[in-house]
Scaffold this motif. Structure first.
Motif, PDB file in Angstrom:
ATOM      1  N   LEU A 282       0.835  -1.217   0.000  1.00  0.00           N
ATOM      2  CA  LEU A 282       0.000   0.000   0.000  1.00  0.00           C
ATOM      3  C   LEU A 282       0.863   1.257   0.000  1.00  0.00           C
ATOM      4  N   TRP A 283       1.998   1.214   0.739  1.00  0.00           N
ATOM      5  CA  TRP A 283       2.933   2.361   0.698  1.00  0.00           C
ATOM      6  C   TRP A 283       3.433   2.569  -0.729  1.00  0.00           C
ATOM      7  N   THR A 284       3.733   1.472  -1.431  1.00  0.00           N
ATOM      8  CA  THR A 284       4.232   1.601  -2.811  1.00  0.00           C
ATOM      9  C   THR A 284       3.177   2.261  -3.707  1.00  0.00           C
TER      10      THR A 284
ATOM     11  N   VAL B 219      10.712  -1.021  17.167  1.00  0.00           N
ATOM     12  CA  VAL B 219       9.831  -0.370  16.189  1.00  0.00           C
ATOM     13  C   VAL B 219      10.180  -0.814  14.774  1.00  0.00           C
ATOM     14  N   SER B 220       9.179  -1.309  14.044  1.00  0.00           N
ATOM     15  CA  SER B 220       9.441  -1.630  12.633  1.00  0.00           C
ATOM     16  C   SER B 220       8.429  -0.988  11.701  1.00  0.00           C
ATOM     17  N   GLY B 221       7.534  -0.181  12.237  1.00  0.00           N
ATOM     18  CA  GLY B 221       6.552   0.443  11.358  1.00  0.00           C
ATOM     19  C   GLY B 221       5.840   1.579  12.051  1.00  0.00           C
ATOM     20  N   ALA B 222       5.108   2.357  11.261  1.00  0.00           N
ATOM     21  CA  ALA B 222       4.360   3.498  11.791  1.00  0.00           C
ATOM     22  C   ALA B 222       3.105   3.680  10.935  1.00  0.00           C
ATOM     23  N   THR B 223       2.244   2.670  10.967  1.00  0.00           N
ATOM     24  CA  THR B 223       1.065   2.653  10.100  1.00  0.00           C
ATOM     25  C   THR B 223       0.203   3.903  10.266  1.00  0.00           C
ATOM     26  N   SER B 224       0.012   4.343  11.529  1.00  0.00           N
ATOM     27  CA  SER B 224      -0.898   5.472  11.768  1.00  0.00           C
ATOM     28  C   SER B 224      -0.184   6.812  11.677  1.00  0.00           C
TER      29      SER B 224
ATOM     30  N   MET C 232      14.420  -3.704  10.861  1.00  0.00           N
ATOM     31  CA  MET C 232      14.060  -3.672   9.437  1.00  0.00           C
ATOM     32  C   MET C 232      14.155  -5.072   8.854  1.00  0.00           C
ATOM     33  N   MET C 233      13.022  -5.633   8.441  1.00  0.00           N
ATOM     34  CA  MET C 233      12.980  -6.970   7.817  1.00  0.00           C
ATOM     35  C   MET C 233      13.883  -7.943   8.578  1.00  0.00           C
ATOM     36  N   GLY C 234      14.822  -8.582   7.880  1.00  0.00           N
ATOM     37  CA  GLY C 234      15.717  -9.538   8.505  1.00  0.00           C
ATOM     38  C   GLY C 234      16.698 -10.006   7.458  1.00  0.00           C
TER      39      GLY C 234
ATOM     40  N   ALA D 299      -3.557  -6.330  16.977  1.00  0.00           N
ATOM     41  CA  ALA D 299      -3.847  -7.744  17.232  1.00  0.00           C
ATOM     42  C   ALA D 299      -3.949  -8.580  15.963  1.00  0.00           C
ATOM     43  N   SER D 300      -4.466  -8.008  14.909  1.00  0.00           N
ATOM     44  CA  SER D 300      -4.891  -8.848  13.778  1.00  0.00           C
ATOM     45  C   SER D 300      -3.994  -8.732  12.555  1.00  0.00           C
ATOM     46  N   GLY D 301      -2.979  -7.883  12.608  1.00  0.00           N
ATOM     47  CA  GLY D 301      -2.155  -7.634  11.419  1.00  0.00           C
ATOM     48  C   GLY D 301      -1.155  -8.753  11.162  1.00  0.00           C
ATOM     49  N   GLY D 302      -0.470  -8.661  10.020  1.00  0.00           N
ATOM     50  CA  GLY D 302       0.497  -9.685   9.639  1.00  0.00           C
ATOM     51  C   GLY D 302       1.647  -9.754  10.623  1.00  0.00           C
ATOM     52  N   VAL D 303       2.284  -8.608  10.904  1.00  0.00           N
ATOM     53  CA  VAL D 303       3.433  -8.613  11.821  1.00  0.00           C
ATOM     54  C   VAL D 303       2.952  -8.931  13.233  1.00  0.00           C
ATOM     55  N   SER D 304       1.805  -8.354  13.646  1.00  0.00           N
ATOM     56  CA  SER D 304       1.368  -8.592  15.029  1.00  0.00           C
ATOM     57  C   SER D 304       1.001 -10.043  15.270  1.00  0.00           C
TER      58      SER D 304
ATOM     59  N   GLY E 186      -5.810  -4.640  20.874  1.00  0.00           N
ATOM     60  CA  GLY E 186      -6.534  -4.761  19.605  1.00  0.00           C
ATOM     61  C   GLY E 186      -7.717  -3.819  19.594  1.00  0.00           C
ATOM     62  N   ARG E 187      -8.118  -3.419  18.390  1.00  0.00           N
ATOM     63  CA  ARG E 187      -9.129  -2.366  18.280  1.00  0.00           C
ATOM     64  C   ARG E 187     -10.559  -2.870  18.416  1.00  0.00           C
ATOM     65  N   THR E 188     -10.778  -4.153  18.222  1.00  0.00           N
ATOM     66  CA  THR E 188     -12.146  -4.694  18.367  1.00  0.00           C
ATOM     67  C   THR E 188     -12.090  -5.998  19.167  1.00  0.00           C
TER      68      THR E 188
HETATM   69  N1  LIG Z   1      10.346  -2.381   8.820  1.00  0.00           N
HETATM   70  C1  LIG Z   1      10.009  -3.534   8.290  1.00  0.00           C
HETATM   71  O1  LIG Z   1      10.871  -4.359   7.963  1.00  0.00           O
HETATM   72  C2  LIG Z   1       8.566  -3.865   8.137  1.00  0.00           C
HETATM   73  C3  LIG Z   1       8.168  -5.120   7.694  1.00  0.00           C
HETATM   74  C4  LIG Z   1       6.801  -5.427   7.694  1.00  0.00           C
HETATM   75  C5  LIG Z   1       5.890  -4.439   8.062  1.00  0.00           C
HETATM   76  N2  LIG Z   1       6.314  -3.216   8.423  1.00  0.00           N
HETATM   77  C6  LIG Z   1       5.369  -2.149   8.815  1.00  0.00           C
HETATM   78  O2  LIG Z   1       4.570  -2.642   9.881  1.00  0.00           O
HETATM   79  C7  LIG Z   1       3.258  -2.109   9.785  1.00  0.00           C
HETATM   80  C8  LIG Z   1       2.246  -3.261   9.805  1.00  0.00           C
HETATM   81  O3  LIG Z   1       2.357  -4.005   8.600  1.00  0.00           O
HETATM   82  P1  LIG Z   1       1.439  -5.267   8.360  1.00  0.00           P
HETATM   83  O4  LIG Z   1       1.792  -5.775   6.996  1.00  0.00           O
HETATM   84  O5  LIG Z   1       1.478  -6.174   9.526  1.00  0.00           O
HETATM   85  O6  LIG Z   1      -0.004  -4.564   8.262  1.00  0.00           O
HETATM   86  P2  LIG Z   1      -1.451  -5.128   8.594  1.00  0.00           P
HETATM   87  O7  LIG Z   1      -1.457  -6.613   8.411  1.00  0.00           O
HETATM   88  O8  LIG Z   1      -2.432  -4.318   7.819  1.00  0.00           O
HETATM   89  O9  LIG Z   1      -1.639  -4.823  10.156  1.00  0.00           O
HETATM   90  C9  LIG Z   1      -1.878  -3.530  10.636  1.00  0.00           C
HETATM   91  C10 LIG Z   1      -1.817  -3.562  12.165  1.00  0.00           C
HETATM   92  O10 LIG Z   1      -1.786  -2.235  12.629  1.00  0.00           O
HETATM   93  C11 LIG Z   1      -2.747  -2.059  13.654  1.00  0.00           C
HETATM   94  N3  LIG Z   1      -3.282  -0.685  13.520  1.00  0.00           N
HETATM   95  C12 LIG Z   1      -3.415   0.020  12.381  1.00  0.00           C
HETATM   96  N4  LIG Z   1      -3.890   1.254  12.645  1.00  0.00           N
HETATM   97  C13 LIG Z   1      -4.059   1.312  13.969  1.00  0.00           C
HETATM   98  C14 LIG Z   1      -4.523   2.319  14.850  1.00  0.00           C
HETATM   99  N5  LIG Z   1      -4.913   3.517  14.391  1.00  0.00           N
HETATM  100  N6  LIG Z   1      -4.568   2.054  16.166  1.00  0.00           N
HETATM  101  C15 LIG Z   1      -4.192   0.842  16.640  1.00  0.00           C
HETATM  102  N7  LIG Z   1      -3.734  -0.155  15.833  1.00  0.00           N
HETATM  103  C16 LIG Z   1      -3.684   0.080  14.514  1.00  0.00           C
HETATM  104  C17 LIG Z   1      -3.786  -3.110  13.430  1.00  0.00           C
HETATM  105  O11 LIG Z   1      -4.342  -3.397  14.680  1.00  0.00           O
HETATM  106  P3  LIG Z   1      -5.763  -4.151  14.879  1.00  0.00           P
HETATM  107  O12 LIG Z   1      -5.468  -5.598  14.827  1.00  0.00           O
HETATM  108  O13 LIG Z   1      -6.221  -3.722  16.225  1.00  0.00           O
HETATM  109  O14 LIG Z   1      -6.640  -3.691  13.757  1.00  0.00           O
HETATM  110  C18 LIG Z   1      -2.973  -4.255  12.829  1.00  0.00           C
HETATM  111  O15 LIG Z   1      -2.497  -5.107  13.842  1.00  0.00           O
HETATM  112  C19 LIG Z   1       3.235  -1.269   8.502  1.00  0.00           C
HETATM  113  O16 LIG Z   1       3.429   0.089   8.824  1.00  0.00           O
HETATM  114  C20 LIG Z   1       4.396  -1.799   7.701  1.00  0.00           C
HETATM  115  O17 LIG Z   1       4.926  -0.847   6.808  1.00  0.00           O
HETATM  116  C21 LIG Z   1       7.626  -2.921   8.477  1.00  0.00           C
END
Ligand SMILES: NC(=O)c1ccc[n+]([C@@H]2O[C@H](COP(=O)([O-])OP(=O)(O)OC[C@H]3O[C@@H](n4cnc5c(N)ncnc54)[C@H](OP(=O)(O)O)[C@@H]3O)[C@@H](O)[C@H]2O)c1
Length: 320
Positions: free
Chosen positions: A47-49, A241-246, A268-270, A163-168, A186-188
């Motif tokens: 999505l960033w791309t 810290v590996s991300g800043a989605t919000s 960052m990744m691995g 809670a529900s994301g890929g990394v989490s 988690g948000r819900t």
């Molecule tokens: N640096 C790296 O190597 C690297 C690698 C992978 C990912 N990332 C970064 O990590 C982040 C997550 O990636 P992903 O692929 O795991 O995304 P994803 O599957 O869409 O997961 C998004 C996560 O963010 C949480 N979230 C989003 N907005 C929020 C908010 N306003 N308040 C609270 N929680 C919120 C969600 O929580 P809920 O479950 O509560 O909805 C969910 O757990 C992205 O920013 C991505 O760029 C970085």
């Protein structure tokens, strides 16, 4: 060949840049291999791309997809390592010129992808192509955050923001398997229930006061959860810290940082060795990524819509 790609940067409406169509086969330089893609997973990075973040304008059109699993010309089944960099820095993630698939080189949402020969690893038989596809980005990132960067030991308490994301979800599964006490926000209710089903010891509403302070917090959310992460740590604790989605512009809370001797650690990744160890760990422990949505690559747009809407329940995987 068939491909899912970003036509141009669209900062405000990323899905307007998404195309499902045809792109040329990738070039395969000396020392590189061509992989027939069987599955690839969707990451926030895609999505960033589409928004044009982390990619130069001249790199468009760009095939999306930072990870995947597939088959080499000789029939061997492989997992892709998406970090392309020079290992003379000791670790390709520290190479200042390293790139992830889709930043400079075409990605995995296609019939074929080309990568350096060192960027394919044998696929464990215990993982399906869809499961193996999740390893190269979300699971590798979680593995490095937890085992290389955090300094956390089994028995200590970790907090995962989201809670529900890929990394989490990867952090929860890996943390549980390694013997940590795993807390999640988690948000819900549904997302919190998912985390508990994956082995989290407790799941709290976002921002909730915790029963006690934790040893380490795992951050990918950024601005929305940063203040809570800072307040949730024991003296001397770490935020990895590996991300800043919000959003990246969270207040640093410097007074708390020095007073509580908090360590802030980027990740960052691995690297390739960590990916090999992750695959072995999953194989040994019988661990499998949680896949909330598996779609044919031709229906990739649905997966992107789900991620954009925050409708995740683990990984979103595309198959070919
Ligand atoms: N640096 C790296 O190597 C690297 C690698 C992978 C990912 N990332 C970064 O990590 C982040 C997550 O990636 P992903 O692929 O795991 O995304 P994803 O599957 O869409 O997961 C998004 C996560 O963010 C949480 N979230 C989003 N907005 C929020 C908010 N306003 N308040 C609270 N929680 C919120 C969600 O929580 P809920 O479950 O509560 O909805 C969910 O757990 C992205 O920013 C991505 O760029 C970085």
């Amino acid at each position: 060949m068939f491909a899912v790609y970003a036509a141009e940067p669209q900062p405000e409406s990323p899905l307007d840049a998404l195309r499902v169509g045809e792109r040329p086969d990738p070039e395969v330089p000396d020392g590189w291999v061509s992989v027939s893609v069987r599955a690839a997973s969707l990451n926030m990075h895609d999505l960033w791309t589409l928004r044009g973040v982390g990619i130069k304008a001249e790199q468009f059109p760009m095939i999306l997809g930072c990870d995947g699993a597939g088959v080499l010309a000789d029939g061997s089944e492989v997992v892709l390592h998406g970090v392309i960099g020079d290992t003379s820095h000791g670790d390709e993630t520290f190479d200042p010129k390293r790139s992830l698939l889709t930043e400079k080189y075409q990605g995995t949402f296609a019939d074929k992808v080309a990568v350096p020969a060192r960027n394919v690893l044998p696929k464990p038989r215990s993982l399906s192509f869809g499961e193996a596809a999740c390893m190269g980005t979300a699971w590798l990132t979680a593995y490095r955050m937890l085992f290389t960067r955090s300094g956390l030991r089994p028995g200590q308490t970790m907090l995962v923001q989201g809670a529900s994301g890929g990394v989490s979800t990867a952090l929860v599964s890996l943390g549980k398997a390694a013997g940590m006490r795993v807390w999640v926000t988690g948000r819900t209710e549904e997302k919190r229930a998912l985390a508990v089903s994956l082995g989290a010891d407790e799941a709290f509403e976002s921002g909730a006061r915790l029963p006690e302070r934790v040893d380490a917090v795992f951050e990918t959310v950024g601005k929305a959860t940063w203040g809570h992460s800072m307040k949730s740590l024991k003296p001397g604790g770490a935020i990895v810290v590996s991300g800043a989605t919000s959003g990246p512009d969270a207040g640093a809370d410097l007074q708390r940082l020095f007073f509580m001797q908090i360590r802030v650690i980027g990740s960052m990744m691995g690297n390739r060795d960590e990916l090999a160890d992750l695959l072995a760990f999953c194989d040994l422990k019988g661990l499998r990524p949680t896949i909330g949505s598996e779609l044919p690559m031709t229906e990739a747009k649905t997966g992107f819509e789900q991620m954009l809407a925050g409708e995740t329940a683990g990984k979103i995987v595309f198959t070919r």
